[in-house]
Structure formats: C-alpha cells, structure tokens
Write a protein that holds these residues in place. Structure first.
Motif, PDB file in Angstrom:
ATOM      1  N   ALA A 226       0.834  -1.213   0.000  1.00  7.49           N
ATOM      2  CA  ALA A 226       0.000   0.000   0.000  1.00  7.49           C
ATOM      3  C   ALA A 226       0.864   1.256   0.000  1.00  7.49           C
ATOM      4  O   ALA A 226       0.578   2.228  -0.718  1.00  7.49           O
ATOM      5  N   LEU A 227       1.943   1.245   0.793  1.00 12.25           N
ATOM      6  CA  LEU A 227       2.838   2.406   0.837  1.00 12.25           C
ATOM      7  C   LEU A 227       3.554   2.603  -0.494  1.00 12.25           C
ATOM      8  O   LEU A 227       3.759   3.744  -0.951  1.00 12.25           O
ATOM      9  N   LEU A 228       3.941   1.486  -1.148  1.00 11.25           N
ATOM     10  CA  LEU A 228       4.639   1.601  -2.433  1.00 11.25           C
ATOM     11  C   LEU A 228       3.705   2.098  -3.534  1.00 11.25           C
ATOM     12  O   LEU A 228       4.063   2.980  -4.319  1.00 11.25           O
ATOM     13  N   HIS A 229       2.494   1.543  -3.589  1.00 12.00           N
ATOM     14  CA  HIS A 229       1.558   1.955  -4.632  1.00 12.00           C
ATOM     15  C   HIS A 229       1.103   3.404  -4.463  1.00 12.00           C
ATOM     16  O   HIS A 229       0.677   4.038  -5.432  1.00 12.00           O
ATOM     17  N   LEU A 230       1.192   3.919  -3.242  1.00  7.95           N
ATOM     18  CA  LEU A 230       0.804   5.315  -3.037  1.00  7.95           C
ATOM     19  C   LEU A 230       1.737   6.268  -3.775  1.00  7.95           C
ATOM     20  O   LEU A 230       1.357   7.413  -4.055  1.00  7.95           O
ATOM     21  N   LEU A 231       2.935   5.815  -4.121  1.00 11.65           N
ATOM     22  CA  LEU A 231       3.860   6.689  -4.843  1.00 11.65           C
ATOM     23  C   LEU A 231       3.254   7.140  -6.169  1.00 11.65           C
ATOM     24  O   LEU A 231       3.249   8.334  -6.487  1.00 11.65           O
ATOM     25  N   TRP A 232       2.731   6.185  -6.961  1.00  8.72           N
ATOM     26  CA  TRP A 232       2.135   6.593  -8.243  1.00  8.72           C
ATOM     27  C   TRP A 232       0.711   7.111  -8.063  1.00  8.72           C
ATOM     28  O   TRP A 232       0.275   8.000  -8.796  1.00  8.72           O
ATOM     29  N   GLN A 233      -0.021   6.571  -7.077  1.00  7.39           N
ATOM     30  CA  GLN A 233      -1.380   7.066  -6.843  1.00  7.39           C
ATOM     31  C   GLN A 233      -1.362   8.524  -6.385  1.00  7.39           C
ATOM     32  O   GLN A 233      -2.141   9.352  -6.874  1.00  7.39           O
ATOM     33  N   GLY A 234      -0.465   8.827  -5.442  1.00 10.46           N
ATOM     34  CA  GLY A 234      -0.366  10.206  -4.963  1.00 10.46           C
ATOM     35  C   GLY A 234       0.084  11.172  -6.038  1.00 10.46           C
ATOM     36  O   GLY A 234      -0.344  12.334  -6.066  1.00 10.46           O
ATOM     37  N   THR A 235       0.949  10.682  -6.940  1.00 13.54           N
ATOM     38  CA  THR A 235       1.389  11.549  -8.038  1.00 13.54           C
ATOM     39  C   THR A 235       0.220  11.908  -8.952  1.00 13.54           C
ATOM     40  O   THR A 235       0.080  13.062  -9.387  1.00 13.54           O
ATOM     41  N   LEU A 236      -0.644  10.931  -9.238  1.00 12.48           N
ATOM     42  CA  LEU A 236      -1.812  11.205 -10.072  1.00 12.48           C
ATOM     43  C   LEU A 236      -2.746  12.220  -9.411  1.00 12.48           C
ATOM     44  O   LEU A 236      -3.253  13.144 -10.057  1.00 12.48           O
ATOM     45  N   VAL A 237      -2.985  12.051  -8.101  1.00 10.50           N
ATOM     46  CA  VAL A 237      -3.862  12.984  -7.384  1.00 10.50           C
ATOM     47  C   VAL A 237      -3.250  14.385  -7.378  1.00 10.50           C
ATOM     48  O   VAL A 237      -3.953  15.393  -7.559  1.00 10.50           O
ATOM     49  N   ALA A 238      -1.924  14.467  -7.183  1.00  8.06           N
ATOM     50  CA  ALA A 238      -1.253  15.770  -7.163  1.00  8.06           C
ATOM     51  C   ALA A 238      -1.344  16.464  -8.525  1.00  8.06           C
ATOM     52  O   ALA A 238      -1.562  17.683  -8.598  1.00  8.06           O
ATOM     53  N   VAL A 239      -1.183  15.693  -9.589  1.00  8.35           N
ATOM     54  CA  VAL A 239      -1.306  16.277 -10.933  1.00  8.35           C
ATOM     55  C   VAL A 239      -2.723  16.792 -11.165  1.00  8.35           C
ATOM     56  O   VAL A 239      -2.927  17.892 -11.702  1.00  8.35           O
ATOM     57  N   ALA A 240      -3.724  16.007 -10.738  1.00  5.76           N
ATOM     58  CA  ALA A 240      -5.114  16.445 -10.901  1.00  5.76           C
ATOM     59  C   ALA A 240      -5.379  17.722 -10.106  1.00  5.76           C
ATOM     60  O   ALA A 240      -6.043  18.649 -10.591  1.00  5.76           O
ATOM     61  N   LEU A 241      -4.853  17.791  -8.887  1.00  3.45           N
ATOM     62  CA  LEU A 241      -5.051  18.991  -8.071  1.00  3.45           C
ATOM     63  C   LEU A 241      -4.349  20.190  -8.704  1.00  3.45           C
ATOM     64  O   LEU A 241      -4.895  21.308  -8.711  1.00  3.45           O
ATOM     65  N   ALA A 242      -3.147  19.975  -9.236  1.00  3.93           N
ATOM     66  CA  ALA A 242      -2.421  21.084  -9.863  1.00  3.93           C
ATOM     67  C   ALA A 242      -3.190  21.632 -11.062  1.00  3.93           C
ATOM     68  O   ALA A 242      -3.256  22.851 -11.270  1.00  3.93           O
ATOM     69  N   VAL A 243      -3.803  20.741 -11.839  1.00  5.39           N
ATOM     70  CA  VAL A 243      -4.603  21.194 -12.978  1.00  5.39           C
ATOM     71  C   VAL A 243      -5.802  22.003 -12.497  1.00  5.39           C
ATOM     72  O   VAL A 243      -6.127  23.071 -13.038  1.00  5.39           O
ATOM     73  N   ALA A 244      -6.466  21.515 -11.442  1.00  9.27           N
ATOM     74  CA  ALA A 244      -7.636  22.231 -10.923  1.00  9.27           C
ATOM     75  C   ALA A 244      -7.255  23.606 -10.379  1.00  9.27           C
ATOM     76  O   ALA A 244      -7.957  24.596 -10.616  1.00  9.27           O
ATOM     77  N   LEU A 245      -6.146  23.685  -9.653  1.00 12.22           N
ATOM     78  CA  LEU A 245      -5.717  24.969  -9.113  1.00 12.22           C
ATOM     79  C   LEU A 245      -5.294  25.925 -10.215  1.00 12.22           C
ATOM     80  O   LEU A 245      -5.432  27.143 -10.086  1.00 12.22           O
ATOM     81  N   ARG A 246      -4.775  25.369 -11.287  1.00  8.30           N
ATOM     82  CA  ARG A 246      -4.379  26.204 -12.424  1.00  8.30           C
ATOM     83  C   ARG A 246      -5.602  26.848 -13.069  1.00  8.30           C
ATOM     84  O   ARG A 246      -5.565  27.999 -13.514  1.00  8.30           O
ATOM     85  N   VAL A 247      -6.707  26.105 -13.132  1.00  5.77           N
ATOM     86  CA  VAL A 247      -7.920  26.608 -13.762  1.00  5.77           C
ATOM     87  C   VAL A 247      -8.661  27.581 -12.862  1.00  5.77           C
ATOM     88  O   VAL A 247      -9.212  28.583 -13.306  1.00  5.77           O
ATOM     89  N   LEU A 248      -8.646  27.299 -11.565  1.00  5.86           N
ATOM     90  CA  LEU A 248      -9.411  28.124 -10.629  1.00  5.86           C
ATOM     91  C   LEU A 248      -8.806  29.518 -10.487  1.00  5.86           C
ATOM     92  O   LEU A 248      -7.583  29.697 -10.575  1.00  5.86           O
ATOM     93  N   ASP A 249      -9.662  30.487 -10.233  1.00  2.37           N
ATOM     94  CA  ASP A 249      -9.227  31.844  -9.931  1.00  2.37           C
ATOM     95  C   ASP A 249      -8.461  31.838  -8.616  1.00  2.37           C
ATOM     96  O   ASP A 249      -8.924  31.273  -7.617  1.00  2.37           O
ATOM     97  N   ARG A 250      -7.288  32.450  -8.570  1.00  2.00           N
ATOM     98  CA  ARG A 250      -6.457  32.426  -7.366  1.00  2.00           C
ATOM     99  C   ARG A 250      -7.088  33.189  -6.214  1.00  2.00           C
ATOM    100  O   ARG A 250      -6.660  33.053  -5.073  1.00  2.00           O
TER     101      ARG A 250
END
Length: 677
Positions: A12-36
């Motif tokens: 579970a800890l190892l798989h979180l490496l790629w899972q967390g990266t996907l979530v972080a990328v999705a959040l970065a895209v959302a924050l990029r679109v949202l008004d600051r």
C-alpha cells in the motif's frame, strides 16, 4: 506484525507513490484553472486531495490483505514428476517455474526472466524492512510533533491575560463574526506574531510588540484574522493535516498539498478579516507592519495558527490586486468537493485493476500436475493480454472532472460588507496604482457627490446625517475618514468632551480613535495622574492602556521600592512581565537595589531567583548585576561550573568562566584533550 498485514501495508505504501502523483497532478490542474482569489474553493479542493491520499493506501492495503486471505492451496501431484521453485508473491505477479524432469524442453527454465519479474519478488521478500523503515520515520515525525505541541502548551501556560479593554474588543469582534464560543486573549513576550491555539477552549496569543507597535485599528484587523481561524476550526483541521504528514512523510506530494492548504487557509482568513474591516489596503498595511515587528525566527511547524503564515509578499499582492470574478459560492465549493472525492470511487476499481486477486499459494506438499511436454512454460497466474489497457485509462477522468468543476451556474453577488476590495469608480488617470482607503479620505461629506466606495464605507460604519452634524459640533472635519473611524470606534460626544477635559487640550481624530479602541477612559487618565503621571500624551495613554499600565501596577512597584520610575521604564517593565512578585523574589535573593535597566535585563534574559540560588550554591554570591547579566547571556550556569570543577578547574573567576563559555571550551573539550596526551 503478521506477515500478511506487513505485506499489505508495504505494498500500500509503495503503490501510493504513483497514486499520490496522479492525485497531485489532478489537483495542480484544478488549481491552475481556478481563480487564485477563490480561496475557499482552492482550500476545499486541496483538503479533499490530501484526504484522498489517506484513503487510497487504506483501500490498496485492504484489497491486498483480502486477496491473501482468499488464497486456496493447489491440488496434490506426484513429487517425482515435478520440482517446484520457491514461490514469491507480489501484487499482480506469481512466479513459478515448473520443470518436468522428463521433458526435452527443460533447458527453457534457464531463460532470463524480465527485470520487473525479478525485482518484484525480491522486493516482496524484503517488505518487512520497508515497513520497519516507515514505522521508524513515523516515530521520529511523531516525536517532533509532540515536541512542538509541548512547547506550544508551555507558551500558553506562561502567557499573561491581555488588558481587559482588548479582551472586550476581541469579544466584540467575535460577536461580529457570529461566534458564540468564548475566546481568551493572552499576551506573551516569547512570541513575535499573533497565534490562535485550541479548539474546545480556544486562545489567541498576542505578542507584546503588537500591542505597542500597531495602531488600534491594525491590531483589530489582526485579531479578526485569528478569530477567523477559530471560527473555521482551522486548529482541528491543521492537527489532522499534521497527522497525515506524519503517516505519509515519505511522499513529496503530501508536503506540497500541505503547503497549498496552509497558504489557502491564510487567504481564507484574510478574506474574512478584510470583510470585517471593509478595506483591503489597510489590512495589507497591517500585515506589513506586523512583519516589521518580528525579531524572532518562526521556528518549526506548530499546530498554532499564525497571522503571518504563508508568504507575506503573495498575500499582500493578492489583497491589493484588482478584484476578479468570484467563484467561491457554495454551489461551486460543493461541486468541486464532490468531484474530487469521486476519485475515491474511481480509486476502488483502479486499485482492483492494479492488484488482481492473489493466486493460490503452492507448497512443496501440494504441487501442480505436470503440464504436457509440448506446452510452453508460463507463469502460474496468467495475465490476460487486454488487462494493461484498463490500467492506464481510469486516471484520466479524475483530472478531467477536476478541471471542469469550477464552471458553475452564475452565483449571486456577495454582500457589500464582505467585499475585500472596493468596487467604486475612481479616476484612474490621477493615480493608477492607488485604491480607495478610508483612512486617507479627506473628502468632506456634503461638499461633492460621494463614490460607491465611500458610500459603502459610511454605511458599514453606521454613519447617519445626525452623526455628521454631531462631528461638526465637536469641532472635527466631517471627512469620510473621520466619520468611518469614529463609527467603527463607537465614538460618543461624551467621550470626546471627557477626554478633552482630561488631556487639557483637544485631541486629534486619530488620537481619539486609537485611545477609544484600546480602552483609554477618563477614569484611567485620572488614576495615572493620581499616581504621579499626569502629563502624558495621547500616545503614552494608548501604550499604557494596551499594556495594562494602570494605578494598581504603579502602586505595586512602589510598594516594592520603585516609586520614581520614568513612564518609558514603566512601559518596558510591564511589557516584559516585571511585576511586584518578581521584584520581591529578587530582593529575597539579595538583589534589592536594582535599577529599572537591571530589572529589564534580568527579566529579558531569564534571570530568575532559582538561577541566582544555583549560582550562590556554586560559590558565586552577591555578584554585581552586570556580571549576572553577562553570565546568563553567555549560558554560564551551575551545571557548567560543576562540570569544569570535576575536571580540576575549581578556582575560576567570573571573567574566566565567561571567556571559557564564549570560546566554546567545556568539560568535554578538556576531557578529549587529556585523552590525546
């Protein structure tokens, strides 16, 4: 730890490496679109993403554990026909090379296996070491968190109650923010930034420098920021956030998301504080003034909520920037949260695809029946050729939905009182970099038409035509700035007349507002005059009220032998926490003729009666105050002296002790030199 539990936790800890990266990328895209400027939505999305990082390893570990529990043994087969290589199980891979001793294709078993098939079994064999390293990291992080918590509790215990006037001002602000819980206001000389602490019994810690270095209105804005933290339950959220950081300390995405959450949290509280004061420029100046008062480092992360969290430059730039389209309605916040948390539903099938059910476990006593001679050798658990396609397809929908979430139906415009920036029309040709600030508005009411900003500011301050006539009758210009400030301070004609009589002169509008905010009353002025301080300026009276310098404090010092102190000395002693009890304790230790400067240095450096007692027991009694101060400043204490004496240095003077300490010479250094001889 059980073997199956250890394996499941490790994967579970190892798989979180790629899972967390996907979530972080999705959040970065959302924050990029949202008004600051949509701080509430950005904060909600970031908190949801961090919560998702806590849910994903739990789902992954549980799925792997259940798969292991459902594994069944294989049917028996004659041991003479087949020898089975040791089985090593990893998520999605079971490697078993069955070699028929009678088969001409037996040399195929010596073919090299793929790199991944070799690495995963090796990783599975040493999974317990990975889990041990993770547990060790969690322990170290927990100890760091516990240390910060104990330090914070000590600061709260050592803090003193703030003046009653400021406690009342805090309660008024809390009522304006719709808060029903009681909040204590404490002041501390060990802090240089205000902080909010606690959930059930919240406390606002106020540094002494803020009481004297900020104007009354600026200090009220800072207090509104701290109350916003308490109203939003940020202390509790921050504790949960710190817990996630402790458990998932190894993942860079966790620390990035936590930083985003803390930044957006400060932005949310900034918006509330600006909505309370009605002017973003004044609030930005208050933050800048508070930063200029800092003399101590921020230190390590703490559960406390500070008014100077995040980047001050970014916060000020955000406050003074031109207002953008708001997208912080409840509809948008709810839709964004639902969109992000729907990733949990997507994560379930994603984990199931990434971790197929565990295959039957083979043992030496229950080998599989031999395959036909002509059959090619294959893994014991065949993986379908079409399986990799779904593995990469699901990550796309969460990012897409996150990017689309901030497109809601039009939301109603916010109330004027909560707008952080003015929206009235102004002549951009005059000063394109300026914005409306009621503190500097000298426009007289009635002389010319007022702008939208000015009308809103007057309405928020409760200004009426009667108030305008009242201000003129008192002899003050009915400017927008004076009317707004008098309205926020709840100024009355009686107070103006009484303060004019007490001071013996007509105070300015700014002086009246500051004195009113900190609780300067005619009775307090008369009390200070009766104690021998009758010719104080408005600034002196403001400082005295903010710090609690009153007739009782002066009489307390007089009873301890200090009856001819300058007013500045009184302020400094009170700011550092010198009181009659401390002076009496120093007298009992033999220091009964200290000057005000000596008292200040003693208290600032932490020269306590206990420290003086240990010096006396070490043979240093009745030392001059200057030597005590220097010894304490250099860190010379009884323990240092005792260790040097154990090494044979038992007849050292004060100057020699200070020289040794300042040069870094201690008992360990002397001991090491002797070992070399």
């Amino acid at each position: 730890m059980n073997g199956a539990v250890s394996q499941s936790l490790g994967w579970a800890l190892l798989h979180l490496l790629w899972q967390g990266t996907l979530v972080a990328v999705a959040l970065a895209v959302a924050l990029r679109v949202l008004d600051r400027r949509a701080a509430s939505v950005r904060y909600l999305l970031s908190c949801g993403a961090l919560a998702l990082l806590l849910v994903l390893p739990a789902l992954t570990g549980w799925h792997h554990y259940v798969s292991l529990q459902k594994a069944e043994p294989l049917p028996l087969a004659p041991a003479s026909l087949k020898r089975t290589a040791p089985v090593t199980q990893a998520p999605g891979f079971v490697l078993e090379r069955a070699v028929d001793q009678r088969s001409p294709v037996a040399p195929l078993a010596a073919r090299p296996t793929p790199v991944l098939e070799r690495a995963l079994p090796l990783l599975g064999e040493h999974m317990h070491w990975l889990v041990f390293a993770w547990a060790l990291g969690v322990t170290v992080s927990s100890l760091r968190l516990l240390s910060g918590w104990l330090k914070l509790r000590r600061l709260v215990r050592e803090a003193e109650p703030a003046p009653a006037e400021w406690q009342e001002a805090l309660e008024r602000l809390a009522r304006r923010l719709g808060m029903s819980r009681p909040v204590r206001l404490l002041r501390s000389a060990a802090l240089d930034v205000p902080a909010a602490v606690g959930w059930l019994r919240p406390v606002v810690l106020l540094p002494v420098t803020a009481l004297t270095g900020l104007s009354a209105r600026q200090l009220e804005m800072v207090l509104a920021h701290e109350l916003a933290h308490i109203r939003r339950y940020d202390f509790t959220v921050n504790l949960v956030q710190t817990l996630v950081e402790t458990l998932l300390f190894y993942h860079p995405a966790v620390w990035w998301m936590s930083r985003v959450i803390r930044v957006e949290r400060e932005h949310c509280c900034d918006d509330i504080a600006v909505g309370t004061s009605g002017n973003a420029i004044s609030y930005a100046r208050a933050l800048t003034a508070l930063e200029s008062l800092r003399v101590l480092p921020l230190g390590t992360a703490s559960p406390a909520m500070s008014a100077l969290g995040g980047s001050l430059t970014d916060r000020v730039r955000r406050l003074v920037a031109a207002p953008a389209t708001r997208c912080s309605s409840r509809w948008v916040a709810g839709a964004s949260l639902v969109t992000l948390m729907s990733g949990v539903a997507v994560a379930g099938p994603l984990v199931a695809l990434a971790l197929p059910p565990a295959p039957p476990t083979a043992t030496a006593e229950a080998p599989e029946p031999p395959a036909p001679v002509s059959a090619p050798m294959a893994p014991a658990f065949p993986v379908p050729a079409a399986a990799p396609a779904p593995l990469m397809a699901p990550p796309a929908p969460p990012a897409l939905m996150l990017a689309q979430a901030p497109a809601p139906a039009p939301a109603p415009a916010p109330a004027p009182a909560a707008k952080p920036m003015s929206s009235g029309k102004r002549d951009m040709d005059e000063d394109p970099d300026s914005d409306y600030d009621s503190d500097e508005d000298t426009t007289r009411v009635g002389d010319k038409p007022l702008s939208v900003d000015q009308l809103v500011a007057l309405k928020v301050a409760g200004v009426t035509p009667e108030r305008v006539k009242e201000l003129e009758s008192l002899g003050y210009e009915p400017t927008v700035a004076n009317l707004v400030q008098f309205g926020h301070a709840d100024m009355t004609p009686e107070y103006v007349k009484e303060m004019t009589a007490s001071l013996g002169r007509k105070p300015t509008a700014e002086e009246l507002v500051e004195m009113r905010h900190v609780g300067v009353t005619p009775e307090r002025v008369k009390g200070l005059a009766a104690a021998g301080y009758g010719k104080l300026s408005a600034d002196d009276l403001t400082q005295a009220a903010a710090l609690g310098v009153d007739e009782r404090f002066i009489n307390e010092l007089r009873s301890a032998g200090y009856d001819k102190l300058e007013f500045d000395d009184l302020v400094e002693l009170r700011a550092l926490g010198v009181n009659g009890e401390y002076v009496q304790a120093l007298k009992a230790a033999g220091y009964d003729k200290l000057s005000a400067e000596d008292l200040t240095q003693f208290k600032a450096l932490g020269v306590s009666p206990e420290y003086l007692r240990t010096l006396r027991e070490a043979g240093f009694d009745k030392l001059p105050a200057e030597q005590v101060v220097e010894m304490r400043a250099q860190g010379v204490d009884a323990a240092f002296i005792r260790k040097l004496r154990d090494e044979g240095l038992d007849k050292l003077s004060v100057d020699e002790l200070i020289r040794l300490r300042s040069s870094g010479v201690d008992a360990d250094f002397i001991r090491q030199l002797r070992k070399k001889q």
